[in-house]
Design an enzyme around this catalytic site. Structure first.
Site, PDB file in Angstrom:
ATOM      1  N   HIS A   1      -8.775 -12.251  -8.810  1.00 44.80           N
ATOM      2  CA  HIS A   1      -9.300 -11.043  -8.175  1.00 44.80           C
ATOM      3  C   HIS A   1     -10.658 -10.759  -8.798  1.00 44.80           C
ATOM      4  CE1 HIS A   1      -9.757  -6.984  -6.688  1.00 44.80           C
ATOM      5  NE2 HIS A   1      -8.664  -7.101  -5.984  1.00 44.80           N
TER       6      HIS A   1
ATOM      7  N   LYS B   1       1.157  -9.879  -3.265  1.00 44.08           N
ATOM      8  CA  LYS B   1       0.118  -9.794  -4.289  1.00 44.08           C
ATOM      9  C   LYS B   1       0.030  -8.386  -4.855  1.00 44.08           C
ATOM     10  CE  LYS B   1      -4.928  -9.896  -4.691  1.00 44.08           C
ATOM     11  NZ  LYS B   1      -4.972  -8.456  -5.010  1.00 44.08           N
TER      12      LYS B   1
ATOM     13  N   LYS C   1       0.850  -1.193   0.000  1.00 40.64           N
ATOM     14  CA  LYS C   1       0.000   0.000   0.000  1.00 40.64           C
ATOM     15  C   LYS C   1       0.882   1.238   0.000  1.00 40.64           C
ATOM     16  CE  LYS C   1      -3.901  -2.303   0.290  1.00 40.64           C
ATOM     17  NZ  LYS C   1      -4.954  -2.272  -0.746  1.00 40.64           N
TER      18      LYS C   1
ATOM     19  N   ASP D   1      -2.295  -5.479  -6.569  1.00 41.56           N
ATOM     20  CA  ASP D   1      -3.723  -5.193  -6.489  1.00 41.56           C
ATOM     21  C   ASP D   1      -4.295  -5.094  -7.892  1.00 41.56           C
ATOM     22  OD1 ASP D   1      -6.004  -5.043  -4.975  1.00 41.56           O
ATOM     23  OD2 ASP D   1      -5.280  -3.414  -3.720  1.00 41.56           O
TER      24      ASP D   1
END
Length: 416
Positions: free
Chosen positions: A270, A178, A152, A180
Site C-alpha cells: 500500500h 484487504k 468499509k 486498509d
C-alpha cells in the site's frame, strides 16, 4: 589541498557506463543560477562534493563524484558511480539521490523523475517472489484481473463485522480481502483475532465455492513487531501480507521481504503517503521512482493509480505499469493494483486502459451496492467477465441483475 570545483561535476560529453546509476531530475534553478550551475551542484551534493576546498591526501581518496551529463531544458540527468553505494541498501541509495538535494538553495525545486538501474545495483536486491504469478500460484484468477476489496468503513468495524463483510465478498467472486492502510492492531479489531477469524472464513468459502481466496492482512508496525506478525500470518496459513511501504520505510520493507521469503508469502504494497512525495509535478519523487524502489525491495503488488478513472489524482499509470512489467536485469515483475473510487461501471474502461494483468480493488464500489456486499462483488466480477468477452456492460447487464443494479446506481461516471 584538494579543491573540488562544481564544474568538476558537469560534463555534457560524458557517456554513462554500464555500471552507473543514471537519475533524471526536473529542476528549477534558484534566481541568478544557470541550469548548468544548478545541475553541477545537484551532482556534487548528492555524491562527494562540498562547498569548500579540503586538505585531503589524494592517496587516501576514492573519487566517487557524480556527473551531470545531460541537460534538456529543466530536465537533467546525473550519472552516479556504483562505488558510491552500499550493496543492497535502499536507504543509503536514497540518501544520495533523494537526500540533501531536495532542500538545497541552488534550486527552488527539484523532482526525481526516473532512474535507470544498472545490474551492478539491481543484483543486490531480491525483487518480488511472485509478482503477477499470484493470479495462478496463489489464486484461481487465471487470465482475468485479480479482484480485491476493503471492508468499509475502513476502520471501526468489529472483528466479526469485518470478517462477515469479507466472507460475503469472497462468496460473490472477489479473490482477496484487504485491510486498509490505517487498520493494524486496534482495540476494536485486534490483529491476531482478525487474522485467525478471517482465514477461517476464507477456508469455509474456498471449500464451498471451489476457488482459492486469501487475505491481505496489514502487518505494518515497528519493524520487529512487523516480522512477528509476518510469522503469525504464516502460522495461520495465510498466503499474503500487506505493508504500508512508504510510512514504514524501505529498510523495514527489505526486512519484511526477507522474512516473507522464508515463509513463501507474497507482499501487497500500500502506498499511503506517496502523495507527500509525488503530488506536485515540480518537486519530490515521482510515483514511477517509488514503484521502481518497491520492485527492487521485493513487493509483489503495488498501487499505481487508475489512469484517471478513480477518485485520486491522475498520474502516468500506464507508463509505471509498463516499467513494473518490463525487464530489469532479471527481476520478477510486479502486479499493479488499480484502486480508489472504482465500481463496476468503469471496469471496461479500466481494462481498456491498463490491460488484464492487474489487480482491481473496489471498496465503496462493492459495499455501496444497493443490495449489499455479496451483490456488489458479483457485479464487479460480472463487469470483468463482460469486458473480457467484449460485451458492452449494458448488454451484459440484461441477464445479470447485480450488474444492472450497479449500473443504474453509478453509471459509467468516476467519483470526485
Amino acid at each position: 589541498m584538494t579543491g573540488i570545483e562544481y564544474d568538476d561535476f558537469l560534463d555534457l560529453e560524458y557517456e554513462p557506463s554500464a555500471t552507473d546509476l543514471v537519475c533524471e531530475f526536473t529542476i528549477d534553478p534558484a534566481a541568478g543560477m544557470s541550469t548548468e550551475a544548478a545541475a553541477s551542484r545537484v551532482a556534487s551534493e548528492s555524491s562527494n562534493g562540498t562547498w569548500a576546498a579540503l586538505h585531503v591526501d589524494e592517496d587516501e581518496l576514492t573519487h566517487l563524484g557524480a556527473v551531470a551529463c545531460e541537460i534538456d531544458g529543466n530536465r537533467i540527468a546525473v550519472a552516479y558511480p556504483v562505488g558510491l553505494f552500499e550493496e543492497g541498501s535502499m536507504a543509503q541509495i536514497l540518501s544520495c539521490i533523494a537526500g540533501n538535494i531536495m532542500g538545497m538553495k541552488a534550486v527552488d525545486s527539484i523532482r526525481l523523475e526516473d532512474c535507470t538501474w544498472p545490474a551492478s545495483i539491481v543484483d543486490g536486491f531480491p525483487g518480488p517472489q511472485f509478482g503477477p504469478a499470484v493470479a495462478t500460484e496463489k489464486l484461481d484468477a487465471g487470465d482475468r484481473p485479480v479482484l480485491a476489496t476493503v471492508p468499509k468503513p475502513k476502520v471501526g468495524l468489529s472483528t466479526s463485522a469485518h470478517v462477515g463483510v469479507g466472507e460475503a465478498a469472497w462468496r460473490g467472486g472477489i479473490d482477496l480481502l484487504k485491510d486498509d492502510e490505517n487498520l493494524t492492531d486496534q482495540a476494536f479489531n485486534p490483529f491476531e483475532d482478525r487474522l485467525a477469524e478471517s482465514l477461517a472464513a476464507r477456508d469455509r468459502v474456498q471449500e464451498d465455492v471451489g476457488e482459492r481466496k486469501d487475505y491481505l492482512v496489514n502487518v505494518t508496525a515497528e519493524t520487529t513487531e512487523m516480522l512477528e506478525r509476518v510469522d503469525l500470518v504464516a502460522e495461520h496459513g495465510g498466503g499474503f501480507v500487506m505493508v504500508d511501504v512508504i510510512t514504514c520505510g524501505w529498510a523495514a520493507v527489505q526486512s519484511v521481504r526477507e522474512r516473507c521469503g522464508d515463509h513463501g508469502l507474497a507482499i501487497h504494497a500500500h502506498r499511503a503517503m506517496h502523495a507527500a512525495f509525488d503530488r506536485t509535478d515540480h518537486h519530490g519523487v515521482s510515483m514511477r521512482v517509488l514503484a521502481q524502489i518497491a520492485r527492487l525491495c521485493g513487493v509483489d503488488h503495488i498501487h499505481t493509480g487508475t489512469a484517471g478513472l478513480g477518485k485520486l489524482e491522475n498520474e502516468d499509470t500506464p507508463g509505471i505499469n509498463a516499467w513494473l512489467a518490463g525487464d530489469c536485469h532479471g527481476l520478477t515483475p510486479v502486479l499493479p493494483v488499480a484502486s480508489g473510487g472504482l465500481h463496476p461501471g468503469v471496469v471496461d474502461q479500466l481494462i481498456d486502459a491498463l490491460g488484464t494483468e492487474i489487480c482491481i480493488q473496489a471498496g465503496g464500489g462493492i459495499h455501496g451496492h444497493p443490495d449489499g456486499t455479496h451483490a456488489g462483488a458479483k457485479a464487479l466480477r460480472q463487469s470483468v467477465e463482460a469486458s473480457l468477452e467484449g460485451v458492452p456492460l449494458g448488454t451484459y447487464a440484461e441477464d445479470h441483475e447485480e450488474l444492472a443494479t450497479a449500473l443504474e446506481k453509478w453509471g459509467a461516471e468516476t467519483p470526485r
